[in-house]
Design a protein around this motif. Sequence first.
Motif, PDB file in Angstrom:
ATOM      1  N   VAL A 120       3.449   8.412  23.114  1.00  0.00           N
ATOM      2  CA  VAL A 120       4.757   8.065  23.663  1.00  0.00           C
ATOM      3  C   VAL A 120       4.991   8.697  25.030  1.00  0.00           C
ATOM      4  O   VAL A 120       6.054   8.519  25.627  1.00  0.00           O
ATOM      5  CB  VAL A 120       5.877   8.483  22.674  1.00  0.00           C
ATOM      6  N   LYS A 121       3.996   9.410  25.564  1.00  0.00           N
ATOM      7  CA  LYS A 121       4.175  10.181  26.794  1.00  0.00           C
ATOM      8  C   LYS A 121       4.735   9.357  27.953  1.00  0.00           C
ATOM      9  O   LYS A 121       5.649   9.821  28.646  1.00  0.00           O
ATOM     10  CB  LYS A 121       2.863  10.840  27.211  1.00  0.00           C
ATOM     11  N   PRO A 122       4.227   8.126  28.246  1.00  0.00           N
ATOM     12  CA  PRO A 122       4.797   7.401  29.387  1.00  0.00           C
ATOM     13  C   PRO A 122       6.283   7.104  29.228  1.00  0.00           C
ATOM     14  O   PRO A 122       7.026   7.096  30.213  1.00  0.00           O
ATOM     15  CB  PRO A 122       3.963   6.114  29.456  1.00  0.00           C
ATOM     16  N   VAL A 123       6.725   6.872  27.996  1.00  0.00           N
ATOM     17  CA  VAL A 123       8.147   6.614  27.765  1.00  0.00           C
ATOM     18  C   VAL A 123       8.939   7.913  27.893  1.00  0.00           C
ATOM     19  O   VAL A 123      10.013   7.947  28.507  1.00  0.00           O
ATOM     20  CB  VAL A 123       8.372   5.979  26.381  1.00  0.00           C
ATOM     21  N   ALA A 124       8.411   8.993  27.329  1.00  0.00           N
ATOM     22  CA  ALA A 124       9.089  10.288  27.439  1.00  0.00           C
ATOM     23  C   ALA A 124       9.208  10.737  28.890  1.00  0.00           C
ATOM     24  O   ALA A 124      10.254  11.257  29.308  1.00  0.00           O
ATOM     25  CB  ALA A 124       8.340  11.338  26.612  1.00  0.00           C
ATOM     26  N   ASP A 125       8.164  10.515  29.672  1.00  0.00           N
ATOM     27  CA  ASP A 125       8.225  10.879  31.090  1.00  0.00           C
ATOM     28  C   ASP A 125       9.278  10.056  31.820  1.00  0.00           C
ATOM     29  O   ASP A 125      10.001  10.571  32.692  1.00  0.00           O
ATOM     30  CB  ASP A 125       6.856  10.679  31.747  1.00  0.00           C
ATOM     31  N   TRP A 126       9.386   8.782  31.484  1.00  0.00           N
ATOM     32  CA  TRP A 126      10.414   7.934  32.095  1.00  0.00           C
ATOM     33  C   TRP A 126      11.811   8.437  31.726  1.00  0.00           C
ATOM     34  O   TRP A 126      12.702   8.498  32.580  1.00  0.00           O
ATOM     35  CB  TRP A 126      10.218   6.485  31.644  1.00  0.00           C
ATOM     36  N   VAL A 127      12.001   8.802  30.456  1.00  0.00           N
ATOM     37  CA  VAL A 127      13.294   9.335  30.030  1.00  0.00           C
ATOM     38  C   VAL A 127      13.625  10.614  30.792  1.00  0.00           C
ATOM     39  O   VAL A 127      14.765  10.808  31.242  1.00  0.00           O
ATOM     40  CB  VAL A 127      13.305   9.588  28.509  1.00  0.00           C
ATOM     41  N   ARG A 128      12.647  11.481  30.957  1.00  0.00           N
ATOM     42  CA  ARG A 128      12.877  12.709  31.730  1.00  0.00           C
ATOM     43  C   ARG A 128      13.325  12.380  33.155  1.00  0.00           C
ATOM     44  O   ARG A 128      14.201  13.050  33.713  1.00  0.00           O
ATOM     45  CB  ARG A 128      11.614  13.565  31.760  1.00  0.00           C
ATOM     46  N   ALA A 152       9.267   9.138  17.853  1.00  0.00           N
ATOM     47  CA  ALA A 152       8.304   9.839  18.706  1.00  0.00           C
ATOM     48  C   ALA A 152       8.990  10.524  19.883  1.00  0.00           C
ATOM     49  O   ALA A 152       8.619  11.645  20.260  1.00  0.00           O
ATOM     50  CB  ALA A 152       7.253   8.847  19.203  1.00  0.00           C
ATOM     51  N   LEU A 153       9.989   9.866  20.466  1.00  0.00           N
ATOM     52  CA  LEU A 153      10.732  10.492  21.560  1.00  0.00           C
ATOM     53  C   LEU A 153      11.459  11.745  21.079  1.00  0.00           C
ATOM     54  O   LEU A 153      11.467  12.774  21.771  1.00  0.00           O
ATOM     55  CB  LEU A 153      11.734   9.505  22.152  1.00  0.00           C
ATOM     56  N   CYS A 154      12.057  11.665  19.901  1.00  0.00           N
ATOM     57  CA  CYS A 154      12.762  12.841  19.367  1.00  0.00           C
ATOM     58  C   CYS A 154      11.793  14.003  19.140  1.00  0.00           C
ATOM     59  O   CYS A 154      12.096  15.150  19.500  1.00  0.00           O
ATOM     60  CB  CYS A 154      13.469  12.474  18.065  1.00  0.00           C
ATOM     61  N   ARG A 155      10.640  13.725  18.563  1.00  0.00           N
ATOM     62  CA  ARG A 155       9.673  14.799  18.326  1.00  0.00           C
ATOM     63  C   ARG A 155       9.196  15.421  19.636  1.00  0.00           C
ATOM     64  O   ARG A 155       8.982  16.628  19.721  1.00  0.00           O
ATOM     65  CB  ARG A 155       8.467  14.255  17.552  1.00  0.00           C
ATOM     66  N   THR A 156       9.012  14.580  20.655  1.00  0.00           N
ATOM     67  CA  THR A 156       8.481  15.060  21.926  1.00  0.00           C
ATOM     68  C   THR A 156       9.515  15.842  22.729  1.00  0.00           C
ATOM     69  O   THR A 156       9.178  16.840  23.385  1.00  0.00           O
ATOM     70  CB  THR A 156       7.975  13.867  22.767  1.00  0.00           C
ATOM     71  N   LEU A 157      10.785  15.414  22.672  1.00  0.00           N
ATOM     72  CA  LEU A 157      11.807  15.953  23.575  1.00  0.00           C
ATOM     73  C   LEU A 157      12.777  16.935  22.918  1.00  0.00           C
ATOM     74  O   LEU A 157      13.543  17.592  23.622  1.00  0.00           O
ATOM     75  CB  LEU A 157      12.609  14.793  24.179  1.00  0.00           C
ATOM     76  N   ARG A 158      12.746  17.057  21.592  1.00  0.00           N
ATOM     77  CA  ARG A 158      13.795  17.829  20.920  1.00  0.00           C
ATOM     78  C   ARG A 158      13.759  19.315  21.231  1.00  0.00           C
ATOM     79  O   ARG A 158      14.792  19.995  21.109  1.00  0.00           O
ATOM     80  CB  ARG A 158      13.708  17.621  19.409  1.00  0.00           C
ATOM     81  N   ASP A 159      12.622  19.841  21.655  1.00  0.00           N
ATOM     82  CA  ASP A 159      12.563  21.270  21.979  1.00  0.00           C
ATOM     83  C   ASP A 159      13.060  21.573  23.384  1.00  0.00           C
ATOM     84  O   ASP A 159      13.319  22.723  23.708  1.00  0.00           O
ATOM     85  CB  ASP A 159      11.128  21.796  21.829  1.00  0.00           C
ATOM     86  N   GLU A 160      13.195  20.535  24.218  1.00  0.00           N
ATOM     87  CA  GLU A 160      13.654  20.758  25.593  1.00  0.00           C
ATOM     88  C   GLU A 160      15.016  20.150  25.872  1.00  0.00           C
ATOM     89  O   GLU A 160      15.662  20.513  26.861  1.00  0.00           O
ATOM     90  CB  GLU A 160      12.638  20.195  26.588  1.00  0.00           C
ATOM     91  N   LEU A 161      15.470  19.228  25.011  1.00  0.00           N
ATOM     92  CA  LEU A 161      16.745  18.560  25.231  1.00  0.00           C
ATOM     93  C   LEU A 161      17.579  18.571  23.954  1.00  0.00           C
ATOM     94  O   LEU A 161      17.044  18.624  22.854  1.00  0.00           O
ATOM     95  CB  LEU A 161      16.521  17.101  25.649  1.00  0.00           C
ATOM     96  N   SER A 162      18.897  18.478  24.131  1.00  0.00           N
ATOM     97  CA  SER A 162      19.814  18.297  23.004  1.00  0.00           C
ATOM     98  C   SER A 162      20.017  16.800  22.816  1.00  0.00           C
ATOM     99  O   SER A 162      20.594  16.125  23.674  1.00  0.00           O
ATOM    100  CB  SER A 162      21.149  18.993  23.293  1.00  0.00           C
ATOM    101  N   ILE A 163      19.514  16.253  21.691  1.00  0.00           N
ATOM    102  CA  ILE A 163      19.423  14.810  21.487  1.00  0.00           C
ATOM    103  C   ILE A 163      20.220  14.395  20.250  1.00  0.00           C
ATOM    104  O   ILE A 163      20.312  15.135  19.268  1.00  0.00           O
ATOM    105  CB  ILE A 163      17.947  14.380  21.284  1.00  0.00           C
ATOM    106  N   ALA A 164      20.763  13.177  20.300  1.00  0.00           N
ATOM    107  CA  ALA A 164      21.345  12.529  19.129  1.00  0.00           C
ATOM    108  C   ALA A 164      20.941  11.063  19.156  1.00  0.00           C
ATOM    109  O   ALA A 164      20.530  10.535  20.195  1.00  0.00           O
ATOM    110  CB  ALA A 164      22.865  12.673  19.108  1.00  0.00           C
ATOM    111  N   VAL A 165      21.080  10.395  18.000  1.00  0.00           N
ATOM    112  CA  VAL A 165      20.636   9.006  17.858  1.00  0.00           C
ATOM    113  C   VAL A 165      21.694   8.202  17.122  1.00  0.00           C
ATOM    114  O   VAL A 165      22.279   8.665  16.141  1.00  0.00           O
ATOM    115  CB  VAL A 165      19.297   8.918  17.083  1.00  0.00           C
ATOM    116  N   VAL A 166      21.925   6.976  17.605  1.00  0.00           N
ATOM    117  CA  VAL A 166      22.731   5.981  16.885  1.00  0.00           C
ATOM    118  C   VAL A 166      21.814   4.807  16.567  1.00  0.00           C
ATOM    119  O   VAL A 166      21.177   4.254  17.468  1.00  0.00           O
ATOM    120  CB  VAL A 166      23.923   5.496  17.719  1.00  0.00           C
ATOM    121  N   THR A 167      21.720   4.431  15.281  1.00  0.00           N
ATOM    122  CA  THR A 167      20.911   3.283  14.889  1.00  0.00           C
ATOM    123  C   THR A 167      21.820   2.117  14.511  1.00  0.00           C
ATOM    124  O   THR A 167      22.966   2.312  14.096  1.00  0.00           O
ATOM    125  CB  THR A 167      19.999   3.598  13.697  1.00  0.00           C
ATOM    126  N   ASN A 168      21.300   0.899  14.653  1.00  0.00           N
ATOM    127  CA  ASN A 168      22.030  -0.310  14.280  1.00  0.00           C
ATOM    128  C   ASN A 168      21.201  -1.135  13.308  1.00  0.00           C
ATOM    129  O   ASN A 168      20.047  -1.453  13.591  1.00  0.00           O
ATOM    130  CB  ASN A 168      22.301  -1.167  15.519  1.00  0.00           C
TER     131      ASN A 168
END
Length: 225
Positions: free
Chosen positions: A209-217, A45-61
């Motif tokens: 996911v908006k409250p989490v996305a806003d915190w990340v911003r 959800a964070l990737c979908r919300t932020l990918r148009d405004e930020l350059s993002i990558a992910v590492v999963t475990n």
Amino acid sequence: MHLDHAQHGPAAVSADSARPDGTRRALRIGLGGPVGSGKTATVAALCRTLRDELSIAVVTNDIYTREDAAFLLREAVLPPERIQAVETGACPHTAIRDDISANLEAVEDLEDSIAPLDLILVESGGDNLTATFSRGLVDAQIFVIDVAGGDDIPRKGGPGVTTSDLLVVNKTDLAPHVGSDLEGMARDAGAQRGELPVAFTSLKSEDGVKPVADWVRGQLAAWTA
């Protein structure tokens, strides 16, 4: 009912804020929490919300599989080259707190191959309430729990609940079905965490996911200031 605590300033950040060439590296945010709490869904959800405004990558475990990375690839939340999987082969907290070399290598590989990056999300495998990230790996950490796991989880505490830079209480839409008291969870989380923020989320709802996305911003704004 408003359950989101206000943000109280940026989290502490790692000292090595520059890449070898002197440029600022990406902000690294870790996501931990018990199995099934919704970590991968929150990352998606964070990737979908932020990918148009930020350059993002992910590492999963994951311990023995690459299931979380495969989910993100199926959902096409980011191009494949922006998602890397780490197979820990041991308890998830080992690779995010004790021996972080595999995760550091994955993070640095992403920085080298996709530059510049604004944000790297490092998702831990499912772990217990003691899971925390090394500050040598991430600059801030999110801990995800869910209401179906029991509304006494915030009261039980543990480092993940009490010290994470953001506590996310997920799946609030299930509260009426599992008998969880959201107001009680908010009170208990506040008692355990003091001024540290808490976000209540339902990823089934639009913009959940908006409250989490806003915190990340907010974290990113502090990082780049």
